[in-house]
Design an enzyme around this catalytic site. Sequence first.
Site, PDB file in Angstrom:
ATOM      1  N   GLU A  62       0.857  -1.189   0.000  1.00 40.16           N
ATOM      2  CA  GLU A  62       0.000   0.000   0.000  1.00 40.16           C
ATOM      3  C   GLU A  62       0.889   1.233   0.000  1.00 40.16           C
ATOM      4  O   GLU A  62       1.218   1.742  -1.048  1.00 40.16           O
ATOM      5  CB  GLU A  62      -0.944  -0.046   1.204  1.00 40.16           C
ATOM      6  CG  GLU A  62      -2.076   0.959   1.122  1.00 40.16           C
ATOM      7  CD  GLU A  62      -3.154   0.672   2.149  1.00 40.16           C
ATOM      8  OE1 GLU A  62      -4.020   1.520   2.309  1.00 40.16           O
ATOM      9  OE2 GLU A  62      -3.115  -0.395   2.809  1.00 40.16           O
ATOM     10  N   GLU A  68      -2.204   0.581  13.421  1.00 42.66           N
ATOM     11  CA  GLU A  68      -3.370   0.950  12.614  1.00 42.66           C
ATOM     12  C   GLU A  68      -4.666   0.687  13.378  1.00 42.66           C
ATOM     13  O   GLU A  68      -5.596   1.492  13.347  1.00 42.66           O
ATOM     14  CB  GLU A  68      -3.365   0.146  11.311  1.00 42.66           C
ATOM     15  CG  GLU A  68      -4.536   0.427  10.394  1.00 42.66           C
ATOM     16  CD  GLU A  68      -4.447  -0.357   9.107  1.00 42.66           C
ATOM     17  OE1 GLU A  68      -5.054   0.074   8.111  1.00 42.66           O
ATOM     18  OE2 GLU A  68      -3.768  -1.406   9.087  1.00 42.66           O
TER      19      GLU A  68
END
Length: 864
Positions: A467, A744
Site C-alpha cells: 500500500e 493501525e
Amino acid sequence: MTTVSAPRIEHHRDPLGIGESRPRLSWTLSDAPADWQQHAYAITVVRIDGEETFDVASSEQVLVPWPSRALESRERVAVRVAVQGDDGDWFDPSPATWLETGLLHAEDWSARPIGLELDEDPESDARRATLVRRGFRVDGQIVRARLYATAHGLYDAEINGIRVGSDTLSPGWTVYRERLRYYAYDVAGLLRDGDNAIGAWLGDGWYRGRLGWRGGHRNVFGRDLSFLAQLEITYADGRRVTLGTDDTWRAAPSPILRSGIYDGEDHDARQEVPGWSTPAFDDGDWAPVAVRERDPRTLVAPTGPPVRVTEDVAPVAVLTSPRGARILDFGQNLVGRVRIRAMGPRGATVTLRTAEVLQEGEIFTRPLRSARSTDHYTLAGRRDGEEWEPRFTFHGFRYVEVDGWPGDLDADAAAGALTARVLHTDLERTGWFACSDPLVEQLHRNVVWGMRGNFVDIPTDCPQRDERVGWTGDIQVFGPTASTLFDVSGMLSGWLRDLEADQLPDGTVPWFVPVIPTHKVWDPIRPGAAWGDVATLLPWTIYQRFGDTGVLATQFESARRWVDKVESAAGPDRLWNEGFQLGDWLDPAAPPQDPGDARTDRYLVATAYFARSARAVADMARVLDRSADAAHYAALAGEVAAAFRAAYVKPDGTMTSDAQTAYALAIVFDLLPDPAQRARAGARLAELVRADGNRIATGFVGTPLVYDALTLTGHTDTAYDLLQETECPSWLYQIVQGATTIWERWDALLPDGSVNPGTMTSFNHYALGAVADWLHRSVAGLAPAEPGYRRIRFAPRPGGGLTHASATQRTPYGEASISWRIEHDRLHVDVTVPVGTTAELDLPGLAVEELGHGSHARSVSLAG
C-alpha cells in the site's frame, strides 16, 4: 547584545537549487533586553555585481518578502539581516546565508531523458535496474559545478566513482505528469582536471514499479526508465560548459536483477562492473542509450528536504526460531533497509526477510499482504569481504530473518555485520515532550517513530505492506501533530501542490495523493468527508503552526473548490447525508473486515466536516483579504452548522448518535454555540468515556478530537483517565504489549498475543498518533495562540497523577519551552518566550498573565 541568526530561506534547510525567484526570509533574535522590540530591519543582498541594502520599518521577522529584484536561474547571492530596536539602535548584522536558485525556466534545460531498452516483460515485477554513463574532460580552474538530476524511476548518481549527494529514493514520488522534482548538487569537489566520468543507477521506484494492493498495478506513470541530468561547469575564465544527458551516453544492465518498493531488491555482486563510473572505464561494449522526450515545463525544484538515511540501529538480539531460522531483533519497529558486511564464497546468497512482529517465534508476514519484502544478495567472493545495502527499496520492520549467512551468526557477529539504516524525509525536529509517566513518554516516542517511518517523501499510511500511499485523511488528522514534532512546512506544501494537481475538475479530492489505480472501492474517485477536507484543513494547520500565508494563497482555489463540491453534494438543506463515506474509520467496535461500520453516523461526520471546512475557507479568505469570499463562506458555514444542530443535536445537547466521536466533533468544531448545550455535550462525552471503562471508542475522526473536547468542557480528569488506561483498546495497551510505533488498529495485537485477523493490520500507522499534539498543548501546556507562535499560550493542565511535564518547541521565532512540576501541593512553572513573541500564561486558579520575551518562573497552590 541582541544577536540575529543567519536568515532562513523559505522553508529550505539547504537553499541550493531552490525554485523561488523571490524567496521569503526569516530570522530569529536572541539576548534582547527585557521589553525590547524590533522596530525595523535591513536586508543586504550581495550579488556578483555588488550589494544592496533595503531598510524596512516592520516588526516582522518570519517569511518577510524578498526586497530585491527577482533572482535569475543559477543565481547565487548572500543575504544578511540587521535589526533596529524601538530605541533606534541598530544591532550587528547576522551571519550571511548563501542561497542559489536552480533552473527556473523550461528553456534552461537542454538535457533529454535517456535510458536502456531491454527485452523484458513490461508487466513483470522482476525487471532489471540499469546503468548509464559518459566520460568528459575538465579543462581549467573550476569555480562552480552543479549537477541537476531527476528520473523516471529512481536514481543514484556517481562522478568519478563517488556517490553524488546523500539523498536516497530520489526524485521521490510526485504527480509526475505535472510535477517531476529535480535536485541540485554541488559537485565541484568531485571533479578533477583532465578526464572525468559521470553515471547513474536507475531503478523502477514508484514511477513504474508495482503499486497498490490486491496484486497492484505496474507502469502506473509510464514504462520508460529514464535519467535526466545536466552537469554545468563554470570556469574561472567565465566559460560555462553544459553536459546534458543525450545520445552520447552509454548504457548497460546493472547487477540489480530486480527492485521494487514493496518486494525488495535482488543484487548479484558477480555481475558488478568495477570502475564503471570512473574515467578509465572502457564502455565500448555498452549499448547506445535510447533518447526519450520529456516536457521540461513539468520540472520543479523541491520545497522540502529529500529522503536520507538519518540513523543506524544495531540488532539487540539474535533469535533462533522453532524451525531453526536466525532472526535479528532490532528492538524498534523502523523503516529503512539492512546493510550487510559479509565474507563468503562466490555465488552464495544471503536472504533477508523482514517483518514487524513474531508469531510463535517465527517472523509473521501476513500483515504485509502481497509485499514480498525480501532482499537477496549474491556474493562475489571477494577476499577482503563485501558491503551492500539495497538502493531502490525500503521496508517497515523490527525483525529480519537471515538465511544463507556465510558463517556463524551470533549476537557478536551480527552487531558488526548487519545494521538497520533508518530512512525518511530529512525533516528538522522541532517539538519535544517529557513527563513523569514512563508509559506516556513511550507513547510519545512511538508517535515520533511512526511519523519518521511514514514520512518517506510523501505522508504515507504505512511503510511495510502492499500500500504505502498518501492517504489524505491520515495526514488531515495528523497534520497538527506532524507540525509540532517536525518542520513539515516545505514537505507538506509541496505535497499539497500534488493534491491540487490530482484534484478532479469538479473539486473532488482523491482518497490518496498521488492517485494510483485500485480496486472498485476507491475507483472511480468520489468525495469523502475527513479525507477530502485535507484540502482546507492542512493548509490552515501549516499557516497556524508556521505563519505561512503563502500556503493559503497557493492552496485557496483548491480549498474553495472542495467546499463548493461538498455544497453541491449536500444541496439546499446543507446536510451531506448521501453517498459513500468512511465515517469514523476504524472505530474499535467495527468488525475487522468492515472498519467503516462505526458507532457514529457517517453522515453526521460528513456534515460536521462540511461546516468546519467552510469555516476554514472563510478564515483563509479573511487572511488573504478576500472579503467577498470570506463573507460567502462564513455564511455557508453558519448555515451548515445550523442544519447540523437541527438534524443531529437534541434540545438538551445530547446527540442522535450517542457516541464519543459525535460529541467530540460538535464541541471541537464549535457547532454548539449555546453554552448549555455545549456543557451538556461535554458532560455526556465524559459519561460515555467512563461507561466504556476509559477505553478508546473512537476511530480516525474522533481520536484527534476527543481529548480536546474533554479539556475544553472542563473534563480534563476524564481525558487523563482515557490516556492512562491500559486495557484494550487504549493507548497504553499498545505500550504494555510492546509496541514501539503506533498501530493501525487499537487491537492490532490481541490480548492473547495473536495478530488481529483483519487484512488491515499495520503495526506502523501514524494517524492515531494525533494524540501527541494534545500532550504538548494541554499536558505540558504549550500551544500557538497566533499563527507561527507569534503569540504563545502556556496553559498546563496537570492531572493523572503526573508530577512533572515539559515541552520544547522550536518555533519560527526561536525556542519556546515550558516545564512544570508539582511539589507539596504547589505547581511550579518555568517558561521561555522567544524574542519577537508575546505569551499568555494561564495557570489554575489565577488570572491570565501577559508575558514578554525571556524566562519566567511562577508558582501556584493546588490545595483545595
